[in-house]
Design an enzyme around this catalytic site. Structure first.
Site, mmCIF file in Angstrom:
data_model
loop_
_atom_site.group_PDB
_atom_site.id
_atom_site.type_symbol
_atom_site.label_atom_id
_atom_site.label_comp_id
_atom_site.label_asym_id
_atom_site.label_seq_id
_atom_site.Cartn_x
_atom_site.Cartn_y
_atom_site.Cartn_z
ATOM 1 N N ASP A 151 2.236 1.989 3.403
ATOM 2 C CA ASP A 151 3.175 1.040 4.026
ATOM 3 C C ASP A 151 4.598 1.508 3.796
ATOM 4 O O ASP A 151 5.463 1.343 4.647
ATOM 5 C CB ASP A 151 3.132 -0.354 3.373
ATOM 6 C CG ASP A 151 1.769 -0.975 3.376
ATOM 7 O OD1 ASP A 151 0.972 -0.650 4.263
ATOM 8 O OD2 ASP A 151 1.508 -1.802 2.473
ATOM 9 N N ASP B 65 -4.678 -13.960 -2.187
ATOM 10 C CA ASP B 65 -3.995 -13.542 -0.973
ATOM 11 C C ASP B 65 -3.959 -14.786 -0.097
ATOM 12 O O ASP B 65 -4.972 -15.195 0.487
ATOM 13 C CB ASP B 65 -4.741 -12.391 -0.284
ATOM 14 C CG ASP B 65 -4.272 -11.036 -0.791
ATOM 15 O OD1 ASP B 65 -3.494 -11.011 -1.765
ATOM 16 O OD2 ASP B 65 -4.670 -10.003 -0.215
ATOM 17 N N HIS C 49 0.876 -1.171 0.000
ATOM 18 C CA HIS C 49 0.000 0.000 0.000
ATOM 19 C C HIS C 49 0.917 1.225 0.000
ATOM 20 O O HIS C 49 1.993 1.193 0.602
ATOM 21 C CB HIS C 49 -0.824 0.125 1.282
ATOM 22 C CG HIS C 49 -1.734 -1.012 1.607
ATOM 23 N ND1 HIS C 49 -1.321 -2.125 2.273
ATOM 24 C CD2 HIS C 49 -3.064 -1.169 1.413
ATOM 25 C CE1 HIS C 49 -2.350 -2.932 2.469
ATOM 26 N NE2 HIS C 49 -3.424 -2.382 1.949
HETATM 27 C C1 XLS Z 1 -7.308 -6.822 4.632
HETATM 28 C C2 XLS Z 1 -6.887 -7.054 3.262
HETATM 29 C C3 XLS Z 1 -5.760 -6.167 2.807
HETATM 30 C C4 XLS Z 1 -5.654 -6.170 1.321
HETATM 31 C C5 XLS Z 1 -4.861 -5.051 0.759
HETATM 32 O O1 XLS Z 1 -7.964 -7.602 5.278
HETATM 33 O O2 XLS Z 1 -6.562 -8.393 3.093
HETATM 34 O O3 XLS Z 1 -4.577 -6.561 3.421
HETATM 35 O O4 XLS Z 1 -5.128 -7.363 0.840
HETATM 36 O O5 XLS Z 1 -5.466 -3.831 1.031
HETATM 37 NI NI NI Z 2 -5.650 -9.261 1.436
#
Ligand code: XLS
Ligand code: NI
Ligand code: NI
Length: 436
Positions: A103, A295, A100
């Site tokens: 970050d 993810d 992000h």
């Molecule tokens: C939060 C999300 C975040 C996204 C990116 O729960 O997983 O980390 O992957 O904004």
């Molecule tokens: Ni995520």
């Protein structure tokens, strides 16, 4: 100065290795279904958990020991952190990372100053990418931490919050483009509601649709051709997030005419919070041609919140990789470890153990999935289950030759439907366990 002086490049040593700082299954060059593991898995390290996570929880402050940090919020510290991050990723052998905007660089006292800080850190990100060959899987903007987003960003009742978010995403897209990012993710942040008495849902959703169209338009304008993703999550931080699960996201994208522009970035722990399995979410997305990226993490079924743990369950990774292979791979997406080490795992070396475990779990899942596919028994049973649709009446229905009236006539003549065949669930579960 090295951030991880005691750690060398993590080698692949094979399944019999007892070295905890080695891969036992992830051999980037190993060919699976005619492609190198590296290209199937496209592993990515997340900046927010791995380099900004301190291990704080509601009961206590951070515990993480990070010797490369000077404890300040300066641009210089942020730049040094980038060098530590790339040393980590290089030693791990991760080909991608994700971040992000907030970050990587500290916020300033105005948008202009914040953008300037970001540019100063992005310069170092660019240098380190050049030096190591590590690439940006996707960029994103943090539209949820700053108090201006207390009521949401694109869905805020305050149009200024929407406008600021637009400016922030504009900049994040420019930065992603300049770093050669292969994608850009929208996770909903605070786009949702805590209470319906104070919420105009229709208006908020319209604004979100408009916001995403602006992003797509701006990407075209600046020549960003990376893949856009939307990331489902049902709750946290709001009680109800609008992008609650894959099906809700697809419905939203269709309603606002965005199906051609965005795919889904699915997260395991979000799937389970939504009351689904990751396999379910992957099938929902893949069936609509919208499986984008994952993810990778896992929750704890006994805790029930977004604990974002590293995935180690081979059954889970096998399911994920079966879906990935079935729907034609993740590229330009990847397996992005949106996961954090536990508060109790506070030493730098734990970051290595965590990622090695996740990468090995996915590598094994990939190999198992490929073996299941090569054997074709599962596929054969599945094809057989739908055989009635392959010829005769089934084929006629599928090709649109029938109506209620013509089908009624057939069933009146026939008297009853042909007998069903068992679903064989247990047999199939046993079959999968032959490979795991
Ligand atoms: C939060 C999300 C975040 C996204 C990116 O729960 O997983 O980390 O992957 O904004
Ligand atoms: Ni995520
Ligand atoms: Ni999460």
């Amino acid at each position: 100065m090295s951030a991880f002086p005691e750690i060398d490049r993590i080698p692949f040593e094979g399944p019999d290795s007892k070295n905890p700082l080695a891969f036992r299954h992830y051999d980037p060059n190993e060919q699976v279904e005619g492609m190198a593991m590296r290209d199937h898995l496209r592993f990515s390290v997340v900046y927010w958990h791995t380099f900004r996570g301190q291990g704080a929880d509601p009961f206590g402050p951070g515990t993480a020991v990070r010797p490369w940090e000077d404890g300040s919020d300066s641009v210089e510290n942020a730049q040094n952190r980038v060098r530590a991050a790339f040393e980590f990723m290089e030693k791990l052998g991760a080909p991608y990372y994700a971040f992000h905007d907030r970050d990587v660089a500290p916020e300033g006292s105005s948008l202009a100053e914040t953008n300037k800080n970001l540019d100063a850190v992005v310069e170092v990100l660019g240098e380190e990418q050049q030096r190591t060959g590590i690439k940006l899987l996707w960029g994103t903007a943090n539209l949820f931490s700053n108090p201006r987003y207390v009521h949401g960003a694109a869905t805020s009742p305050n149009c200024d919050a929407f406008a600021f978010a637009a400016a922030q995403v504009k900049k994040a897209l420019e930065v992603t483009l300049s770093l050669g990012g292969e994608g850009y993710t929208f996770w909903g942040g605070r786009e949702g509601y805590q209470n319906l008495w104070n919420t105009n849902m229709r208006r908020e959703l319209d604004h979100l649709g408009q916001f995403l169209h602006m992003a797509v338009d701006y990407a075209k304008e600046i020549g960003f051709t990376g893949q856009f993703y939307i990331e489902p999550k049902p709750k946290e931080p709001t009680k109800h997030q609008y992008d609650s699960d894959a099906a809700a996201c697809l419905n939203f994208l269709r309603q606002y005419d965005l199906m051609d522009s965005l795919k889904l970035n699915l997260e395991t722990n979000h799937a389970t919070l939504a009351g689904h399995s990751m396999q379910h979410e992957m099938e929902v997305a893949g069936s609509s041609g919208a499986l984008g990226s994952i993810d990778a993490n896992t929750g704890d079924m006994l805790l029930g919140w977004d604990t974002d743990q590293f995935p180690t369950d081979i059954y889970l990774t096998t399911q994920c990789m079966l879906s990935v292979l079935k729907f034609g791979g993740l590229n330009p997406g990847g397996v992005n470890f949106d996961a954090k080490v536990r508060r109790e795992s506070f030493e730098p070396v734990d970051l290595f153990y965590a990622h090695i475990g996740g990468m090995d779990a996915f590598a094994r899942g990939l190999k198992i999935a490929a073996a299941i596919r090569a054997d074709q028994r599962l596929e054969g049973l599945l094809t057989g289950r739908y055989a009635s649709w392959d010829s005769g009446l089934g084929a006629e229905i599928e090709s649109g030759k029938h109506s209620f009236a013509s089908l009624e006539k057939i069933m009146l003549d026939q008297g009853d439907a042909a007998k069903n065949v068992s679903g064989r669930q247990e047999m199939l579960e046993n079959l999968i366990n032959c490979y795991v």
